[in-house]
Design an enzyme around this catalytic site. Structure first.
Site, PDB file in Angstrom:
ATOM      1  N   LYS A 186      25.175  12.099 -21.609  1.00  0.00           N
ATOM      2  CA  LYS A 186      24.160  11.735 -20.626  1.00  0.00           C
ATOM      3  C   LYS A 186      23.228  10.636 -21.170  1.00  0.00           C
ATOM      4  CE  LYS A 186      25.481  14.625 -17.335  1.00  0.00           C
ATOM      5  NZ  LYS A 186      26.257  15.730 -17.779  1.00  0.00           N
TER       6      LYS A 186
HETATM    7  C1  LIG Z   1      26.530  17.231 -17.159  1.00  0.00           C
HETATM    8  C2  LIG Z   1      26.288  17.857 -15.846  1.00  0.00           C
HETATM    9  C3  LIG Z   1      25.788  19.156 -15.710  1.00  0.00           C
HETATM   10  C4  LIG Z   1      25.710  20.118 -16.847  1.00  0.00           C
HETATM   11  O1  LIG Z   1      24.998  19.689 -17.927  1.00  0.00           O
HETATM   12  P1  LIG Z   1      25.311  20.263 -19.394  1.00  0.00           P
HETATM   13  O2  LIG Z   1      24.096  19.837 -20.156  1.00  0.00           O
HETATM   14  O3  LIG Z   1      26.553  19.592 -19.886  1.00  0.00           O
HETATM   15  O4  LIG Z   1      25.428  21.730 -19.301  1.00  0.00           O
HETATM   16  C5  LIG Z   1      25.452  19.622 -14.442  1.00  0.00           C
HETATM   17  N1  LIG Z   1      25.627  18.854 -13.362  1.00  0.00           N
HETATM   18  C6  LIG Z   1      26.134  17.615 -13.449  1.00  0.00           C
HETATM   19  C7  LIG Z   1      26.282  16.801 -12.202  1.00  0.00           C
HETATM   20  C8  LIG Z   1      26.497  17.074 -14.686  1.00  0.00           C
HETATM   21  O5  LIG Z   1      27.026  15.850 -14.745  1.00  0.00           O
END
Ligand SMILES: *Cc1c(COP(=O)(O)O)cnc(C)c1O
Length: 397
Positions: A186
């Protein structure tokens, strides 16, 4: 999208400072920590950045969804509407709460289609979760209008659009709550981590208590006797908070860099016949972690993807993606669960069934959709190479 590219001395020093204090826990140890609460600082800094009153850091974007759903009281008997193009975490968390995920089509924003939303609302709908996919906003104002008309709360999964805005307002602050992810791919990363943001004091206190086993957080923080409800453990630790703070300081520069790269790629892509770009409701608020476009049909998308790949600039073909595309979530369609009883798909009130063909417009859009994830490290040479790949693909068309 990848903040990991810019992990550097700042993050390293911030973690070293935490280690020197020898307090890794976000609460307690009042004497040892000498007044330094790193996770709390990160929360305050993020709330200021997003222009909201409350932020609660948690262990992941997935637990952020879990905590937010619990705070909103979502559980068995409730339908929660989300979209058929998202990461599986969005609906995993709904299932895990015992509620029923209901999937909407996406539109040319690659996010929840407000018109289909209207059609999917029933007397059991208790929450709507639009997902701001791949760095840019859903038609969130139109979605809010539909939700408000029916008196249903909205919670925005903003995991992929940290730092994004619409008309100057932070994504994640339009609905009752917003959730963020700081996982390794992210925009802002602390290895693992997430956040719940809200302007609602009571929802914040509920989230804060729930993520800490229900411990009473009113009025003095933590350590009071008593609990209002059972909770869980989704607490972020001080090292994650330290990395998060250092990354947050870099976020504006990351967004600026990505925007410049995206503008250059967009100009080059405009030469491809028949290509149309994903609709971004507010270009100024785009985080530009991705550039996404549609070809006139699936066949032409496949052809362009192959040509670009041949010239060293392979795009992401969303039509065959198994992580984000409803049509390819085989475990959802099969109702596969590790739990002996088959829960959460097998339920006393009736089993859940998901037909892979249930979202034809989403499937058709994704079959025509290609993207590049924009890397911070893409320099002029790389952009030149990608522009050449586009030009060569067009000339061989
Ligand atoms: C990455 C993601 C999540 C979950 O996040 P994590 O930190 O990996 O648990 C939830 N929703 C979306 C749309 C994502 O891209």
């Amino acid at each position: 999208m990848p903040g990991f590219e810019w992990l550097g001395e700042e993050e390293k020093n911030a973690v070293a400072e935490v280690m020197e204090r020898k307090v890794l826990f976000r609460y307690e140890f009042a004497n040892e920590r000498k007044g330094v609460y790193t996770v709390r600082e990160f929360e305050k800094a993020y709330a200021d950045f997003a222009g909201c009153s409350h932020a609660l850091a948690v262990t992941s974007g997935t637990t952020a969804l879990k905590v937010a759903l619990a705070s909103l009281g979502i559980g068995p008997g409730d339908e929660v509407i989300t979209q058929g193009f998202t990461f599986v975490a969005t609906w995993e968390s709904i299932l895990d709460a015992g509620a029923t995920p209901v999937f909407c089509e996406i539109d040319d924003t690659l996010c929840l289609d407000p018109e289909d939303l209207e059609a999917k609302i029933t007397d059991k709908t208790r929450l709507i979760i639009p997902v701001h996919m791949m760095g840019a906003a859903a038609r969130i104002k139109e979605i809010m209008a539909v939700a408000d008309k029916h008196g249903i709360p909205v919670m925005e999964d903003t995991a992929q659009s940290v730092g994004g805005t619409l008309d100057g307002k932070a994504l994640g602050t339009f609905g009752r709550m917003g959730t963020l992810s700081f996982d390794p791919v992210k925009t802002l990363t602390c290895g693992e981590g997430g956040m719940v943001i809200t302007n609602d004091e009571e929802l914040y206190v509920r989230a804060s208590e729930y993520h800490d086993h229900g411990h009473d957080h009113r009025p003095v923080g933590r350590g009071n006797e008593g609990r209002r409800f059972y909770g869980f453990n989704c607490r972020m630790n001080e090292m994650q908070g330290a990395v998060g703070l250092a990354q947050l300081a870099k976020l504006p520069k990351m967004l600026e860099t990505q925007k410049q790269t995206k503008a250059a790629l967009k100009e080059a892509l405009e030469r491809v016949p028949g290509l149309t770009f994903r609709h971004v409701p507010d270009e100024a608020g785009d985080t530009a972690t991705f550039i996404s476009w549609f070809m006139p049909d699936a066949e032409q998308a496949k052809k362009l993807a192959e040509l670009l790949a041949k010239h060293g600039a392979a795009p992401v073909p969303w039509g065959v993606n198994t992580w984000h595309n409803y049509a390819h979530w085989e475990h959802l369609h099969a109702g596969s669960s590790v739990i002996r009883s088959g829960w959460p798909f097998k339920r006393p009130e009736g089993d859940l069934n998901y037909d892979p063909a249930a979202l034809p417009r989403t499937t058709a859009l994704l079959d025509r959709c290609l993207s590049w994830q924009i890397m911070l490290g893409w320099d002029e040479d790389k952009l030149k190479q990608m522009t050449q790949a586009i030009n060569q693909s067009v000339s061989e068309w």
